[in-house]
Design an enzyme around this catalytic site. Structure first.
Site, PDB file in Angstrom:
ATOM      1  N   ASN A  10       0.839  -1.263   0.133  1.00  0.00           N
ATOM      2  CA  ASN A  10       0.041   0.038   0.116  1.00  0.00           C
ATOM      3  C   ASN A  10       0.798   1.154  -0.059  1.00  0.00           C
ATOM      4  O   ASN A  10       1.393   1.623   1.053  1.00  0.00           O
ATOM      5  CB  ASN A  10      -0.806  -0.002   1.186  1.00  0.00           C
ATOM      6  CG  ASN A  10      -1.823   1.244   1.520  1.00  0.00           C
ATOM      7  OD1 ASN A  10      -1.534   2.179   0.493  1.00  0.00           O
ATOM      8  ND2 ASN A  10      -2.222   1.385   2.693  1.00  0.00           N
ATOM      9  N   LYS A  12       0.161   4.168  -0.453  1.00  0.00           N
ATOM     10  CA  LYS A  12      -0.414   5.398   0.374  1.00  0.00           C
ATOM     11  C   LYS A  12       0.030   6.702  -0.621  1.00  0.00           C
ATOM     12  O   LYS A  12      -0.051   6.536  -1.985  1.00  0.00           O
ATOM     13  CB  LYS A  12       0.030   5.630   1.941  1.00  0.00           C
ATOM     14  CG  LYS A  12      -0.391   4.411   2.666  1.00  0.00           C
ATOM     15  CD  LYS A  12       0.216   4.687   3.826  1.00  0.00           C
ATOM     16  CE  LYS A  12      -0.046   3.280   4.876  1.00  0.00           C
ATOM     17  NZ  LYS A  12      -0.045   3.477   6.297  1.00  0.00           N
ATOM     18  N   HIS A  97      -9.804   1.701   5.170  1.00  0.00           N
ATOM     19  CA  HIS A  97      -8.200   1.731   5.733  1.00  0.00           C
ATOM     20  C   HIS A  97      -8.409   2.734   6.836  1.00  0.00           C
ATOM     21  O   HIS A  97      -9.307   3.590   6.803  1.00  0.00           O
ATOM     22  CB  HIS A  97      -7.008   2.486   4.800  1.00  0.00           C
ATOM     23  CG  HIS A  97      -5.939   2.174   5.241  1.00  0.00           C
ATOM     24  ND1 HIS A  97      -5.417   3.164   6.017  1.00  0.00           N
ATOM     25  CD2 HIS A  97      -4.903   1.333   5.134  1.00  0.00           C
ATOM     26  CE1 HIS A  97      -4.318   2.720   6.569  1.00  0.00           C
ATOM     27  NE2 HIS A  97      -3.810   1.874   5.936  1.00  0.00           N
ATOM     28  N   GLU A  99      -6.845   5.052   8.095  1.00  0.00           N
ATOM     29  CA  GLU A  99      -6.525   6.745   7.590  1.00  0.00           C
ATOM     30  C   GLU A  99      -7.857   6.995   7.088  1.00  0.00           C
ATOM     31  O   GLU A  99      -8.206   8.329   7.052  1.00  0.00           O
ATOM     32  CB  GLU A  99      -5.520   6.538   6.811  1.00  0.00           C
ATOM     33  CG  GLU A  99      -4.316   6.417   7.376  1.00  0.00           C
ATOM     34  CD  GLU A  99      -2.923   5.668   6.590  1.00  0.00           C
ATOM     35  OE1 GLU A  99      -2.875   5.924   5.291  1.00  0.00           O
ATOM     36  OE2 GLU A  99      -2.076   5.269   7.332  1.00  0.00           O
ATOM     37  N   GLU A 169      -5.547  -4.524  10.676  1.00  0.00           N
ATOM     38  CA  GLU A 169      -4.562  -3.686  10.863  1.00  0.00           C
ATOM     39  C   GLU A 169      -4.906  -2.889  12.120  1.00  0.00           C
ATOM     40  O   GLU A 169      -5.615  -1.801  12.173  1.00  0.00           O
ATOM     41  CB  GLU A 169      -4.521  -2.668   9.658  1.00  0.00           C
ATOM     42  CG  GLU A 169      -4.218  -3.185   8.421  1.00  0.00           C
ATOM     43  CD  GLU A 169      -3.751  -2.172   7.273  1.00  0.00           C
ATOM     44  OE1 GLU A 169      -2.450  -2.627   6.897  1.00  0.00           O
ATOM     45  OE2 GLU A 169      -4.146  -1.263   7.261  1.00  0.00           O
ATOM     46  N   GLY A 175       2.281   2.575  10.672  1.00  0.00           N
ATOM     47  CA  GLY A 175       3.152   3.491  10.486  1.00  0.00           C
ATOM     48  C   GLY A 175       3.919   3.953  11.754  1.00  0.00           C
ATOM     49  O   GLY A 175       4.642   4.985  11.874  1.00  0.00           O
ATOM     50  N   SER A 214       3.213  -2.031  10.371  1.00  0.00           N
ATOM     51  CA  SER A 214       4.721  -2.032  10.585  1.00  0.00           C
ATOM     52  C   SER A 214       5.116  -3.464  10.116  1.00  0.00           C
ATOM     53  O   SER A 214       6.113  -3.830  10.862  1.00  0.00           O
ATOM     54  CB  SER A 214       4.908  -1.560  12.063  1.00  0.00           C
ATOM     55  OG  SER A 214       4.653  -0.221  12.319  1.00  0.00           O
TER      56      SER A 214
HETATM   57  P1  PGA Z   1       2.703   0.434   7.620  1.00  0.00           P
HETATM   58  O1  PGA Z   1       1.251   0.864   7.224  1.00  0.00           O
HETATM   59  O2  PGA Z   1       3.337  -0.993   6.948  1.00  0.00           O
HETATM   60  O3  PGA Z   1       3.353   1.813   7.236  1.00  0.00           O
HETATM   61  O4  PGA Z   1       2.421   0.441   9.087  1.00  0.00           O
HETATM   62  C1  PGA Z   1       0.460  -0.409   6.967  1.00  0.00           C
HETATM   63  C2  PGA Z   1      -1.092   0.113   6.235  1.00  0.00           C
HETATM   64  O5  PGA Z   1      -1.562   1.205   6.701  1.00  0.00           O
HETATM   65  O6  PGA Z   1      -1.560  -0.474   5.258  1.00  0.00           O
END
Ligand code: PGA
Length: 256
Positions: A10, A12, A97, A99, A169, A175, A214
Site C-alpha cells: 500500500n 499510500k 483503511h 486512515e 490492521e 506507521g 509495521s
Molecule cells: P505500515 O502501513 O506498514 O506503514 O505500518 C500499513 C498500512 O497502513 O496498510
C-alpha cells in the site's frame, strides 16, 4: 494446507514517475523468486495506468487504495468509480483503511457501501479492520473488529466475502514501527475467522486474512507464520524494494 499467501504493498500517497519506475524495475526483476505468493501493489490512482503498463506480463498484480461508493457514473467531483479502476487493470481495492476512517470520515456504513461497490465492479475488496490503542487497552479489540465486520456482513451478506480479503490492521501499529506481536495478530485473525465461520464455515476457511501495521523484513516471517495469517498489507516497507522483496521472500519460505 494453508491458503496462498498474499503480499500487498500500500503505497499510500507516495511515489513519483521516476521513483515508481525504479521501485517497479526492482520488484519485477525478482518476482520469479516467489512463485507461491500472490504479489500486489496499490499505487495512487493517478499512477495506475503507468504501473499497469510496467507490470504487464509479470506476476505482479495491481490494486487501488480507494473507490467511490457509487456504482454508476455521475456528478461526483473527485471520486473514482470502481469500473474505472477495473478498466486500468485493478484486481483489488483497499476498502476502509483506518486512515480513510479517521481522516476522511468513512464510517462503517460507508465502508460497507464501498465494499459492495467494489464487488459490483468485479474488484476484490481488501477490507481493513482494526482497533485503536485506546480500544485495545480498554479490552474492546474484539468488539471493535466484530462491529466493523458485521457492518459489511449486514449490508453485503456472507457470500460477498467469497471474493474478498480482510486485513487486520491495528491502528496503533500503522506507521509507528510498533508491530503487533505474532500472538496478538494470530489472536485477532482467529477471532475474525471464527466470526465468519458462524455464517459459513467453508468460506471462513478459504478467505485470506492479512496482517498490516509495521510489517518489515525482520518481523514478516514471524507474523505470517500464524495459522490464520495469510500474508500482509504493507505500507512504509513496500516503498523500499529490498525491504518489500524480503517480506515476499518470507511468505515464499513459509509456503515451501
Ligand atoms: P505500515 O502501513 O506498514 O506503514 O505500518 C500499513 C498500512 O497502513 O496498510
Amino acid at each position: 494446507m494453508k491458503r496462498r499467501y498474499l503480499v500487498a504493498g500500500n503505497w499510500k500517497m507516495h511515489g513519483s514517475l521516476s521513483a515508481n519506475a525504479a521501485l517497479l524495475d526492482a520488484l519485477c526483476a525478482r518476482a520469479a523468486e516467489f512463485p507461491a505468493v500472490e504479489l500486489l501493489v496499490c499505487p495512487p490512482a493517478v499512477y495506475l495506468e503507468s504501473v499497469q503498463r510496467r507490470l504487464a506480463g509479470t506476476p505482479w498484480q495491481l490494486g487501488a487504495q480507494n473507490l467511490s461508493e457509487q456504482t454508476e457514473p455521475g456528478a461526483h467531483t473527485g471520486e473514482i468509480l470502481g469500473r474505472m479502476l477495473a478498466e486500468f487493470g485493478c484486481r483489488y481495492v483497499i476498502v476502509g483503511h483506518s486512515e480513510r476512517r479517521a481522516l476522511y470520515g468513512e464510517d462503517d456504513a460507508r465502508v460497507a457501501r464501498k465494499f459492495a461497490a467494489a464487488q459490483h465492479s468485479g474488484l476484490r475488496p481488501i477490507l481493513c479492520v482494526g482497533e485503536t490503542l485506546e480500544q485495545r487497552e480498554a479490552g474492546q479489540t474484539e468488539a471493535v473488529l466484530a462491529r466493523q465486520l458485521d457492518a459489511v456482513l449486514a449490508h453485503c451478506g456472507i457470500a460477498a466475502f467469497e471474493r474478498a480479503v480482510i486485513a487486520y490492521e491495528p491502528v496503533w501499529a500503522i506507521g509507528t514501527g510498533r508491530n503487533a506481536t505474532p500472538e496478538q495478530a494470530q489472536a485477532a485473525h482467529a477471532f475474525l475467522r471464527g466470526r465468519l465461520a458462524e455464517k459459513d464455515a467453508k468460506l471462513s476457511n478459504s478467505i485470506r486474512l492479512l496482517y498490516g501495521g509495521s510489517v518489515k523484513a525482520d518481523n514478516a516471517q514471524a507474523l505470517f507464520a500464524g495459522a490464520d495469517v495469510d500474508g500482509g498489507l504493507v505500507g512504509g516497507a513496500s516503498l523500499k524494494a529490498d525491504e518489500f522483496l524480503a517480506i515476499c521472500a518470507a511468505a515464499q519460505r513459509l509456503s515451501e
